[in-house]
Every structure is written in C-alpha cells, then in structure tokens.
Design a protein around this motif. Structure first.
Motif, short mmCIF file in Angstrom:
data_model
loop_
_atom_site.label_atom_id
_atom_site.label_comp_id
_atom_site.label_asym_id
_atom_site.label_seq_id
_atom_site.Cartn_x
_atom_site.Cartn_y
_atom_site.Cartn_z
N UNK A 215 0.84 -1.21 0.00
CA UNK A 215 0.00 0.00 0.00
C UNK A 215 0.87 1.25 0.00
N UNK A 216 1.90 1.26 0.82
CA UNK A 216 2.79 2.42 0.89
C UNK A 216 3.53 2.61 -0.43
N UNK A 217 3.93 1.52 -1.06
CA UNK A 217 4.62 1.61 -2.35
C UNK A 217 3.69 2.19 -3.42
N UNK A 218 2.42 1.77 -3.40
CA UNK A 218 1.44 2.28 -4.36
C UNK A 218 1.25 3.78 -4.19
N UNK A 219 1.15 4.24 -2.94
CA UNK A 219 0.96 5.68 -2.68
C UNK A 219 2.19 6.47 -3.15
N UNK A 220 3.37 5.94 -2.90
CA UNK A 220 4.60 6.64 -3.29
C UNK A 220 4.72 6.73 -4.81
N UNK A 221 4.37 5.66 -5.50
CA UNK A 221 4.46 5.65 -6.96
C UNK A 221 3.37 6.53 -7.60
N UNK A 222 2.22 6.62 -6.96
CA UNK A 222 1.09 7.37 -7.52
C UNK A 222 1.41 8.85 -7.69
N UNK A 223 2.04 9.44 -6.68
CA UNK A 223 2.29 10.88 -6.74
C UNK A 223 3.41 11.24 -7.73
N UNK A 224 4.05 10.22 -8.30
CA UNK A 224 5.06 10.48 -9.33
C UNK A 224 4.41 10.76 -10.69
N UNK A 225 3.13 10.43 -10.80
CA UNK A 225 2.40 10.64 -12.05
C UNK A 225 1.92 12.08 -12.13
N UNK A 226 2.21 12.73 -13.23
CA UNK A 226 1.83 14.13 -13.42
C UNK A 226 0.31 14.27 -13.37
N UNK A 227 -0.16 15.20 -12.53
CA UNK A 227 -1.58 15.44 -12.39
C UNK A 227 -2.18 14.82 -11.15
N UNK A 228 -1.47 13.88 -10.53
CA UNK A 228 -1.97 13.25 -9.30
C UNK A 228 -1.48 14.05 -8.11
N UNK A 261 -9.82 11.54 -16.76
CA UNK A 261 -9.81 10.18 -17.32
C UNK A 261 -8.42 9.83 -17.84
N UNK A 262 -7.79 10.77 -18.48
CA UNK A 262 -6.43 10.57 -19.02
C UNK A 262 -5.44 10.32 -17.88
N UNK A 263 -5.53 11.13 -16.83
CA UNK A 263 -4.61 10.97 -15.69
C UNK A 263 -4.80 9.59 -15.04
N UNK A 264 -6.05 9.16 -14.92
CA UNK A 264 -6.34 7.86 -14.32
C UNK A 264 -5.67 6.73 -15.11
N UNK A 265 -5.73 6.83 -16.44
CA UNK A 265 -5.10 5.80 -17.26
C UNK A 265 -3.58 5.86 -17.15
N UNK A 266 -3.04 7.05 -17.07
CA UNK A 266 -1.59 7.20 -16.90
C UNK A 266 -1.15 6.59 -15.57
N UNK A 267 -1.95 6.83 -14.54
CA UNK A 267 -1.63 6.29 -13.21
C UNK A 267 -1.69 4.77 -13.22
N UNK A 268 -2.73 4.22 -13.82
CA UNK A 268 -2.87 2.76 -13.89
C UNK A 268 -1.69 2.13 -14.62
N UNK A 269 -1.32 2.68 -15.76
CA UNK A 269 -0.20 2.14 -16.53
C UNK A 269 1.11 2.24 -15.76
N UNK A 270 1.29 3.36 -15.06
CA UNK A 270 2.52 3.57 -14.29
C UNK A 270 2.63 2.54 -13.16
N UNK A 271 1.55 2.33 -12.43
CA UNK A 271 1.57 1.39 -11.31
C UNK A 271 1.86 -0.04 -11.78
#
Length: 301
Positions: A215-228, A261-271
């Motif tokens: 869970x902590x890894x997911x949160x850390x990786x999420x904020x690396x995505x532009x727009x999150x 919607x675009x940001x959500x897809x970028x986040x999903x792909x990044x994770x």
C-alpha cells in the motif's frame, strides 16, 4: 521465466524429492526397526499428493481471465492451500495414532545406521524448504508457501526421529519407544505449522488487508504521475500471485472529465509497470478539496 512457470517448476522439484524420500524412509524404517522413520515415510507420502494438488492449483490459476472469471483464476491457490493443510493434519493424526500404538507394543531398538539416513534426510529437507520458500516469496504463491512448509515439517519429524533413536541407542533396553515418543512430539509440531499455513490463506480468501508495505509503495508511486495530487482510499486484495487494487486518486478539481480520465489511465499504466505483481487496477478520481468552490447557501439564491 514468469512467476507461474517458476512456481510450477518448483513444484516438480518437490514431487520428485518427496517420492524419493518416501521410498528411502520406508525401506530404512522397515529394515532398521525404526517406527519413527516409518511415520516419517507416511508423511512424505502425503507430501507427494499435496504437491500434486499444488501443481494442479498453479496450472489452473495461470489460466487467463474469462467471462465468468474476470479477475482470473487465482483464488484457487488459497483453496488448494486448505487442502494441503488438510493433508498435513491427516498425516499428523496418522503419525500420532501409529506412535501411540507402537509405544504400547514392545519392539526392538532401531539400528544405528538409521541415524546416518536421518542425517541426510534432515539436510536435504532443510535445503528443499529454503529453496521452495524462496520461490514462494518471489512468486507470491500461497500454495507454494504451504508446499515449502511441508518440507520444513518433514525436517522437524526427522529431527525428532533422530533424537528419539539416539536416546534409544544411548540408553539401551527400556528406551526402545524413544523414537515413537519423538514421532508423537513431531505430530504436534506439524499441527502447529498447519495453523501457520492456514491463517494467511484464510485471510486471502476473506480479502483481509495484510499488505501495508505494498500500500505504501502504491501511494509513493502514484504521486510520481503528473496530475496526481495525492491518494485517498486504497484497497488491496490478493488472488493467486497477483494483487488487485482499488485506488482513489486526488486531482485538480478544475480540470475536465476528459483530463481526469487521461490521468487515471496514466496512473494505472505507471503502477502496473513499476509494480509487476499488480493485476487489475481500478482508479477512482477524487477532486482536490483545496481547489473546490463551496456552493453558496445564501437563501436569496
């Protein structure tokens, strides 16, 4: 080689090892007058069938998602683990029963050479445990972990048999049943290990939250995505070797639905790129409350 193929190859290793040891223990126990070794052979025989179950479960779990199983077939792994635990409990019960029967029946002292056989078995079983448990961690396979603990429980019964036979040989007449008492004690260890295997598998079936590090890894990786801007709720459940995630991502409240919607897809792909063990990732977009305009409650409006 992917996790599924690694786990399956490891299970073949267990099947071959357990079959060989069951034969060695059975013959050594019969010709060496050791009931503890015979009990050990019984457990190794049940290990063969449990490893075959694990193999079936792993092959079934690797099937791709379909219309009836949109999240894949990974949930069969903890179900197979329950069956493996049942085999462990059964073998512990049989060993305990046979030990009690042998304690009540006069018999000869085990042959000294059985200690050499047991020494080799203990060494091999501990090596097998370390190999399989390492692979279970690499692949996140609960059923492979259960198979690993079969090797450890086998090593424990062999250690108990080694101690019992040593006592019988050291003290001589009157201590013939020492290896039977050792086998009885080993059955208690097996039952305890059965619980240690059963509990995490039950948590997996019940979708318990047991993955704080992930869970902590997911949160850390999420904020690396532009727009999150950040993350809110994050639910994780395990199915086979994959983790399925429901995540609430916080974004700027002023952007368009299309942009969100675009940001959500970028986040999903990044994770999924950065954390390969993730399966389905569902992203729910939340507006950043710091940028949301609060609707007026003026009665004039």
């Amino acid at each position: 080689m992917n996790n599924e193929h690694t786990a399956i190859r490891t299970t073949y290793f267990s099947i071959i090892g357990n079959t060989s040891l069951a034969l060695i223990k059975g013959l050594a126990g019969f010709f060496g007058n050791s009931y503890a070794l015979i009990a050990d052979a019984i457990e190794s025989t049940t290990d063969i069938f449990s490893s075959l179950l694990v193999l079936f479960g792993l092959k079934y779990a690797k099937r791709p998602a379909d219309e009836n199983h949109p999240y894949g077939h990974g949930k069969i792994e903890p179900l197979i683990t329950f069956l493996v635990v049942a085999f462990l409990v059964t073998s512990a019960t049989v060993i305990a029963y046979e030990s009690i029967q042998n304690i009540r029946t006069p018999h000869k002292i085990p042959k000294p050479w059985t200690l050499l056989v047991l020494g080799g078995i203990i060494l091999w079983k501990e090596i097998s445990f370390r190999i399989v448990v390492k692979k279970s961690k690499e692949t996140n396979s609960s059923s492979l972990k259960a198979d690993a603990w079969h090797h450890r429980s086998d090593a424990i019964t062999s250690v108990m048999a080694f101690i019992g036979i040593s006592i019988a040989l050291l003290f001589g007449k009157g201590y013939e049943t020492a290896d039977d008492w050792a086998a009885l004690l080993a059955s208690a260890f097996i039952l305890y290990n059965s619980y240690l295997i059963f509990r995490p598998a039950l948590g997996e079936i019940m979708d318990e939250h047991l993955y704080d590090d992930l869970l902590e890894e997911i949160r850390e990786e999420s904020i690396k995505v532009k727009g999150v801007v950040g993350t809110e709720k994050c639910f994780i459940r395990k199915a086979g070797m994959k983790y399925h995630v429901d995540l609430h991502a916080i974004v700027d409240a002023e952007i368009s639905v299309k942009k969100g919607h675009y940001i959500a897809h970028q986040l999903k792909d990044h994770l999924r790129k950065e954390i390969p063990n993730l399966g389905h990732v569902l992203i729910h977009v939340e507006p950043d409350t710091c940028t949301v305009e609060v609707p007026s409650t003026d009665s004039k409006n």
